[in-house]
Motif scaffolding. Structure first.
Motif, PDB file in Angstrom:
ATOM      1  N   ARG A   1       0.643  -0.703  -0.231  1.00  0.00           N
ATOM      2  CA  ARG A   1       0.329   0.237   0.125  1.00  0.00           C
ATOM      3  C   ARG A   1       0.643   1.531   0.337  1.00  0.00           C
ATOM      4  NH1 ARG A   1      -4.908  -0.700   0.635  1.00  0.00           N
ATOM      5  NH2 ARG A   1      -5.651   1.657   1.621  1.00  0.00           N
ATOM      6  N   HIS A   2       0.322   1.713  -1.117  1.00  0.00           N
ATOM      7  CA  HIS A   2       1.564   3.411  -0.710  1.00  0.00           C
ATOM      8  C   HIS A   2       1.070   4.263   0.344  1.00  0.00           C
ATOM      9  CE1 HIS A   2       2.354   7.285  -2.324  1.00  0.00           C
ATOM     10  NE2 HIS A   2       2.875   6.521  -3.634  1.00  0.00           N
ATOM     11  N   LEU A   3       2.285   4.980   0.499  1.00  0.00           N
ATOM     12  CA  LEU A   3       2.881   5.566   2.238  1.00  0.00           C
ATOM     13  C   LEU A   3       1.326   6.336   2.126  1.00  0.00           C
ATOM     14  CD1 LEU A   3       6.481   5.629   2.702  1.00  0.00           C
ATOM     15  CD2 LEU A   3       5.159   3.827   3.600  1.00  0.00           C
ATOM     16  N   GLN A   4       1.889   7.783   0.802  1.00  0.00           N
ATOM     17  CA  GLN A   4       0.966   9.166   0.741  1.00  0.00           C
ATOM     18  C   GLN A   4      -0.483   9.088   0.013  1.00  0.00           C
ATOM     19  OE1 GLN A   4       4.270   9.198  -0.316  1.00  0.00           O
ATOM     20  NE2 GLN A   4       4.830   9.482   1.531  1.00  0.00           N
ATOM     21  N   ASP A   5      -0.937   8.053  -0.824  1.00  0.00           N
ATOM     22  CA  ASP A   5      -2.179   8.596  -1.317  1.00  0.00           C
ATOM     23  C   ASP A   5      -2.250   6.697  -1.319  1.00  0.00           C
ATOM     24  OD1 ASP A   5      -4.288   8.537  -3.117  1.00  0.00           O
ATOM     25  OD2 ASP A   5      -3.298   8.892  -4.784  1.00  0.00           O
TER      26      ASP A   5
END
Length: 796
Positions: free
Chosen positions: A132-136
């Motif tokens: 999973r993406h850290l920011q989005d």
């Protein structure tokens, strides 16, 4: 396999509702076999989605695509090869809930089963993990490759943006230490990546060099967490990602040449633990022998149930494992299949395996002769009950915290798993120059360490001892510290009682007895060139076993002669003498193994063959063994599986099955037997893990039998590990008393430690029954004077 064990009725598939019956053997459906045109065909991922089961296969090093496929399997077990397939070497999978998509390999599959493809021209590399993406996290996901290529992909457009160029095209230096990437996960503000190998010529031959790494990235910079071989990286959220990424723990599994490693990242800090190895076939500094060990939730939303695979053992893994709560990891049973992924589907377990590699890579040895791999790489799925991980091989396992290592005074070792076995022991050797006190401590899983009052020992320089821990000694984890700086070897050995019978299960009824006349025999070869059948060369002609498991006679002199020539039984792959089986390996090392029924002596039967990718099955004098590749230390780490009295002429892997030849005349009532229509040829079909039910390992023999021995010269090593009822008879013909030193090597790499020193008077026989808790791999003997001596062991 017995119906009660694996929940399988041969001839029926599991799906509900009316459907055409599909024949299965021990949970493997031959029609579901997956082939490619590469040197290996492993199963990279197995995921239920959109009402069906989705599977991807991979070839060995194909960052730009391959002949591998994306498969869709219906509940009725109909296999569909998706036309969108572009192959490669993928083992990644993640469910992205916000967009309702499964990302598996280079494919994005929507909730209705629609498939979109990210071409390798846009995102090159051997896809090994998603995170999973850290920011989005709602709009993007991460892809990682085996050569440290990293991308963020828009879940709507599937447009990748490169973060780090894949190593197959990168011209500058490597991004991280190690090679052969495996795991990818995110949480607690970082993306974590693992690899399990090393580059360079030494990594192809040496199993104990520095290799692999576990690293994390905060969105800007990389940090190497630990320089060891790591594989799985996941958390309680598993394939979906952690539900509470800021606070949920992250788990990582790995190993070094000493033992299995388990890491947990909790509140931003890593903590590491050690577990024993059931098998060493996964070792090797290059990392190729390991595939994709996993921790997966095979339970339900209401009752999670985490299953861990690591170094040949099924483990029960607690879903609440954290730095503050480390209790609950338990061994379940040992297995032989090479498993790439697994899942719960249609109320059963489904394992995706790596069964038959055409190339066999570095796994060559003289005991195999000039035998080749299968004509075409293939693998299959293995359908089982949820109880099967508790019902295969014994949980005997071992591992070290230190092997000839310098340790500091009062600095504790890594915690080593202590709970889960009835018989627990440790071998300790002080290689330093001063007397050293060793203090053992245990922890109940809450981080509170308590000294074991009865287990503090003092060893002189060069001294060694075996410690038996009472079954009542509590503790989830154990560690040790020394009172001064020294050099130490400390190996833990664990075993459970082997409850198996010496009698084979009924699934083996019909196999020819070694004491009887030869029956239907033959040599086996899985054919290539898209024929996808198994060739059987017999004295009565040539036959082929097809997808429907029909054994049909063929007129094919060319293939028949090819099998007779290329797959002939090697002459004298091992030496049988009066004392035992003598193996001289490819490095010139000598090893001795137990004898079985005398009738095996002089027979011409297959001894060694690869039937699971990058490790061998060794059938010697009535015992099947798991034999690691030479680059994983080979015979030094051999493991007995079962003993038998069958005249098994040949064995091979085909469509995920283990096929045996050496079958009696028509035997009714055993669906594992397949006969030709003319009644002159037959084979047995099952899976390699059926061998656990062939009979518990037994045998007799030793390194000496009326042997002229020299004073102070040690015997050949003789296998003692993995047997549970062991006795020794030691005698000589000298006219004076002889002192014999009995040494054990618990590690398998020449770490010899004195077990006992006994004086045997003239005409006497020293008899010793080994306590169940005393475990080691090898045993050897030496005397204090020249004499003719006998050292024989019996394993019941």
């Amino acid at each position: 396999m017995r119906k009660g064990i694996n929940g399988l009725l041969i001839g029926l598939c599991f799906a509900a509702g009316p459907l055409k019956a599909q024949r299965a053997f021990s949970g493997v459906y031959p029609h579901l076999a997956m082939y490619n045109k590469e040197g290996e065909c492993g199963t990279g991922a197995v995921v239920p989605w959109a009402g069906n089961l989705w599977v991807i296969t991979y070839g060995p090093h194909l960052p730009k695509g391959s002949s591998d496929k994306l498969y869709e399997i219906s509940p009725a077990l109909k296999q569909t090869v998706r036309e969108e397939s572009i192959g490669g070497t993928p083992a990644n999978r993640m469910i992205h809930k916000e967009s309702n998509q499964l990302f598996i390999g280079p494919y994005a599959i929507d909730g209705k089963g629609g498939v979109r493809v990210i071409p390798y021209t846009a995102m090159a590399g051997r896809h090994t993990g998603n995170a999973r993406h850290l920011q989005d996290p709602a709009g993007k996901i991460y892809y990682g490759t085996m050569e440290e290529g990293f991308y963020e992909v828009d879940v709507k457009t599937l447009q990748p943006v490169m973060i780090s160029e894949d190593g197959n095209t990168r011209k500058n230096s490597d991004l991280l230490p190690g090679a052969h990437g495996k795991g990818l996960y995110s949480g607690q503000g970082v993306m974590i990546y693992s690899n399990n190998g090393e580059q360079g010529p030494k990594a192809l031959t040496d199993f104990d060099i520095e290799s692999g790494s576990l690293s994390e990235w905060d969105g800007k910079n990389w940090k190497v967490v630990r320089r060891n071989q790591f594989v799985e990286v996941t958390g309680p959220g598993g394939i979906n990602g952690n539900a509470h990424p800021a606070t949920d723990p992250i788990w990582a599994t790995g190993w070094d040449y000493k033992s299995v490693l388990l890491g947990v990242r909790d509140a931003g800090k890593w903590h590491f633990y050690r577990l024993p190895k059931a098998s060493h076939s996964y070792d090797g500094a290059h990392g190729w022998n390991t595939e994709w060990p996993r921790i997966r939730d095979i339970g339900t939303a209401q009752k999670p149930d985490y299953l861990m695979t690591m170094h040949g053992m099924f483990w029960r893994f607690p879903g609440n494992f954290s730095a503050a709560n480390t209790a609950g990891i338990r061994p379940r049973s040992a297995y032989l299949k090479v498993i790439g992924d697994y899942t719960r589907w249609n109320e059963q377990l489904v394992f995706g395996c790596d069964d038959s590699a055409q190339k066999e890579f570095l796994n060559k040895r003289k005991a195999k002769g000039s035998i080749e791999g299968p004509g075409e790489s293939n693998s299959n799925l293995w359908f089982t009950s949820f109880n099967l991980p508790d019902q295969l091989g014994p949980t005997t396992a071992e591992g070290a915290v230190w092997i000839k290592e310098d340790v500091k005074a009062n600095e504790p070792s890594d915690p080593f798993l202590f709970a889960g076995w009835k018989h627990r022991s440790a071998w300790v050797q002080n290689n330093g120059k001063a007397p050293t006190t060793f203090t053992f401590e245990t922890d109940n899983g809450n981080g509170h360490w308590v000294k074991i009052k009865t287990q503090t020992i003092i060893l002189a320089p060069g001294g060694a001892t075996s410690i038996l821990f009472p079954v009542t000694t509590p503790g989830e984890w154990i560690r040790v510290r020394t009172n001064n700086a020294t050099n130490v070897t400390l190996q833990f050995c664990y075993a459970a009682d082997d409850a198996r019978s010496t009698k084979p299960a009924t699934i083996f009824n019909g196999l020819s007895k070694v004491t009887g006349a030869p029956a239907s025999e033959g040599l086996l070869y899985a054919l290539g060139d898209d024929r996808r059948t198994l060739g059987l060369s017999t004295a009565h002609g040539y036959y082929e076993l097809d997808e429907k498991m029909a054994l049909v006679k063929k007129e094919d002199v060319t293939t028949d002669q090819f099998i007779k020539s290329k797959f002939a039984i090697p002459e004298q792959p091992v030496i049988i003498d009066e004392a035992s089986v003598l193996v001289v390996d490819d490095k010139g090392r000598r090893w001795r193994l137990p004898l079985g029924n005398d009738a095996f002596t002089g027979t011409s039967l297959r001894v060694c063959r690869e039937v699971a990718t990058e490790r061998d099955l060794f059938d010697c004098h009535g015992t099947f063994y798991e034999l690691p590749a030479e680059n994983a230390d080979g015979y030094a780490k051999i493991r007995p599986i079962s003993s038998h009295s069958f005249r098994i002429k040949d064995y091979a892997s085909y469509r995920g099955l283990l096929i045996l030849t050496g079958v009696e005349g028509q035997v009714k009532g055993n669906d594992h037997l397949i006969y030709s229509s003319d009644g002159k040829a037959a084979v047995w079909a099952g899976v390699i893990d059926d061998l656990w039910k062939m009979g518990k390992p037994v045998g007799h023999g030793g390194p000496w039998k009326n042997t002229d021995v020299k004073s102070g010269v040690a015997s050949d090593p003789y296998l003692i590990g993995f047997y549970d009822d062991r006795s020794l008879k030691l005698s000589h013909t000298a006219k004076q008393a002889v002192v014999f030193k009995i040494e054990a090597d618990p590690v398998g790499t020449g770490q010899w430690m004195k077990y006992k020193e006994v004086t045997v008077a003239p005409g006497e026989t020293y008899i010793h029954h080994f306590p169940a808790g005393v475990q080691a791999r090898w045993i050897r003997f030496s005397s204090n004077s020249d004499c003719k001596a006998t050292a024989l062991l019996e394993y019941k």
